[in-house]
Design an enzyme around this catalytic site. Structure first.
Site, PDB file in Angstrom:
ATOM      1  N   HIS A 180      50.852   2.923  24.876  1.00 13.73           N
ATOM      2  CA  HIS A 180      50.874   3.948  23.829  1.00 13.73           C
ATOM      3  C   HIS A 180      51.992   4.951  24.009  1.00 13.73           C
ATOM      4  CE1 HIS A 180      49.099   7.311  26.227  1.00 13.73           C
ATOM      5  NE2 HIS A 180      48.473   6.343  26.875  1.00 13.73           N
ATOM      6  N   CYS A 235      46.136   4.175  31.425  1.00 12.73           N
ATOM      7  CA  CYS A 235      46.886   3.462  30.386  1.00 12.73           C
ATOM      8  C   CYS A 235      48.391   3.581  30.655  1.00 12.73           C
ATOM      9  CB  CYS A 235      46.543   4.011  29.011  1.00 12.73           C
ATOM     10  SG  CYS A 235      44.892   3.572  28.430  1.00 12.73           S
TER      11      CYS A 235
END
Length: 514
Positions: free
Chosen positions: A402, A421
């Site tokens: 992301h 992440c």
């Protein structure tokens, strides 16, 4: 020949990632004798010699010949013509056991990663040891079968070259360099002499270079090369990070290479025609088409406490202007404590609170006693924690690629800073690259979607694999590359590979905090 193989396969593949014990061999032998079968053509000397030679050379794979009963096989072979029928049968059983164990280790590693790491999510490589043993013996191609079980990745082959190179280096007896000073062009210090000797040892500085106390231009170039090889900022300034890398010994680097060879045996044999690879310790993402790396992106990965998992998957969809649901760990460690101190912690972050029924809870009605029961969702926008784009792929760890609202982090050299992440620099460029084959999703279209701040999910049509891997050593353009072992995986793995592991030395299980 074939009748005994399924039984032997069951026994030795089960025990394939550890040492084969006498009791395990005896159990297999008992089953074989019970069926009154004969172990087939290990009587061909070529087959035996090829296996023994391959096991001898297992050290070049970073493995240990004794794990495959090398000495026992040599002893049998040396007196082969004088062996009794019973001894020949025992020898042939040992040959089969050693063959199966060795090709199993080459195909999937000696160590089972899921027994060490709870955050390692890569499927085993498929291997039919039964058929391979049959084929190798009957076709007298033991050497070729073993060779074909080895990883075909270029990095693996180059690592083997690095292992030979580093093992052939003279033993060094350098004492650790201890200094609190920083050195750059024009500096003068006796410590500079120590550093020059270290650089000469690693072939970053010419042996002809004068060992003076002065930091001159040639020394600066050598330092920059050393820094580049170790993933440090190649600015020529010798600070704490460079000194730490200089103090790593040749033996430690050799062990690091061996640990990385094992990890490559765990990784998928086929990474996919089009794929992206994130190398966690190197903080980058490579986009690969065919065999060519077409784009490289900087990434931010998980901290030591909140580690990014190792996994393989396929990209499923890309979400533009995503919302962000606060995960449990961040909720517990950041959001709830912050909100208790100041209710503006939530409102300033454009976060909406929902109860279990999906009803919105006004910030004034928020109660710390019920905090864990609420769902916290951040609206799309510039300050969203996921930024403008999220790239999803199925996995058991709820991680994805992301954007971020903290783009300043990409300036840092060491980027182990996320909650697990993977944050990508220039993620819209990555999204454009991934959607290159989807009609209507060029840069202009993507910019338009982002501009209107409306959440939009785009399903992938092109099959693109994603691999989040962990390797801290490789060989590139004739030079050894090393990276900081940010999760401290290498030392324990080496101890396990060399049968030296003791649970009181290194934590045996990696616990991941989500």
């Amino acid at each position: 020949m074939k009748s005994f193989l399924p039984i032997l396969f069951c026994f030795f593949i089960y025990f394939g990632c550890g040492n084969i014990t006498n009791s395990e061999i005896a159990l297999a032998e008992k089953s074989i004798k019970k069926l009154e079968v004969v172990i087939g053509d290990w009587k061909t000397k070529k087959n035996r010699k090829q296996l023994i030679e391959a096991i001898k050379e297992s050290i070049l794979e970073g493995l240990t010949p004794s794990d495959y009963s090398y000495s026992k096989l040599i002893a049998f072979e040396e007196k082969y013509n004088d062996l009794s029928e019973l001894e020949i049968e025992t020898y042939e059983k040992q040959l089969s056991a050693s063959f199966i164990k060795y090709i199993s280790h080459l195909s999937n590693g000696k160590i089972k990663p899921r027994e060490i790491y709870t955050d390692w999510d890569i499927k085993k490589n498929k291997i039919d040891a039964d058929s391979l043993l049959t084929y190798a013996i009957e076709k007298k191609e033991v050497e070729d079968v073993i060779k074909n079980c080895k990883p075909k990745h270029t990095i693996y082959s180059q690592l083997k070259t690095a292992l030979i190179a580093i093992s052939s280096m003279p033993k060094e007896d350098f004492k650790p360099i201890i200094t609190s000073e920083k050195f750059n062009l024009g500096s003068k210090s006796k410590t500079v002499i120590l550093i020059k000797k270290r650089l000469q040892y690693w072939n970053d500085l010419s042996k002809k270079d004068t060992l003076s106390e002065f930091y001159d231009e040639s020394f600066g170039n050598a330092i920059k090369q050393f820094q580049q090889r170790h993933g440090l900022e190649a600015d020529g300034v010798i600070g704490k990070g460079t000194i730490q890398a200089l103090n790593v010994t040749q033996e430690q680097r050799r062990r690091q290479i061996i640990a990385n060879l094992e990890r490559w045996r765990w990784f998928p044999r086929d990474l996919g025609i089009n794929h992206i690879v994130v190398n966690i310790p190197n903080f980058n993402l490579h986009a690969v088409q065919g065999k060519d790396t077409t784009k490289i992106f900087k990434v931010v990965v998980g901290t030591e406490k909140r580690r990014t998992p190792v996994l393989s998957s396929k990209i499923d969809n890309i979400v533009f202007n995503p919302t962000w649901t606060v995960p449990p760990t961040i909720l517990k460690e950041d959001l709830i404590p912050g909100t208790i101190k100041n209710r503006k912690y939530i409102t300033n972050r454009n976060i909406t609170i929902y109860d279990k029924k999906g009803k919105e809870i006004p910030i004034g009605n928020w109660r710390s006693s019920l905090a864990d029961d609420y769902k916290y969702v951040q609206s799309p926008g510039e300050n969203n924690a996921l930024g403008y784009v999220k790239i999803n792929f199925p996995n058991n760890h709820s991680v994805y690629l992301h954007d971020t609202n903290h783009r300043e982090l990409f300036v840092k050299n060491m980027r182990s800073l996320s909650s697990g992440c993977v944050r990508v620099e220039n993620p819209l460029k990555l999204a454009e690259y991934l959607l290159y084959n989807k009609e209507g999703y060029d840069a202009t279209k993507i910019d338009s979607i982002v501009f209107f701040k409306k959440t939009k999910t785009v399903k992938m049509e092109e099959e693109i694999d994603v691999h989040i891997l962990y390797f801290t050593a490789w060989y590139e353009d004739g030079t050894m590359q090393f990276r900081n072992d940010i999760y401290n995986y290498d030392p324990e793995l080496f101890l396990r590979l060399t049968n030296q592991f003791r649970s009181n030395l290194v934590t045996p299980v990696r616990v991941v905090n989500k």
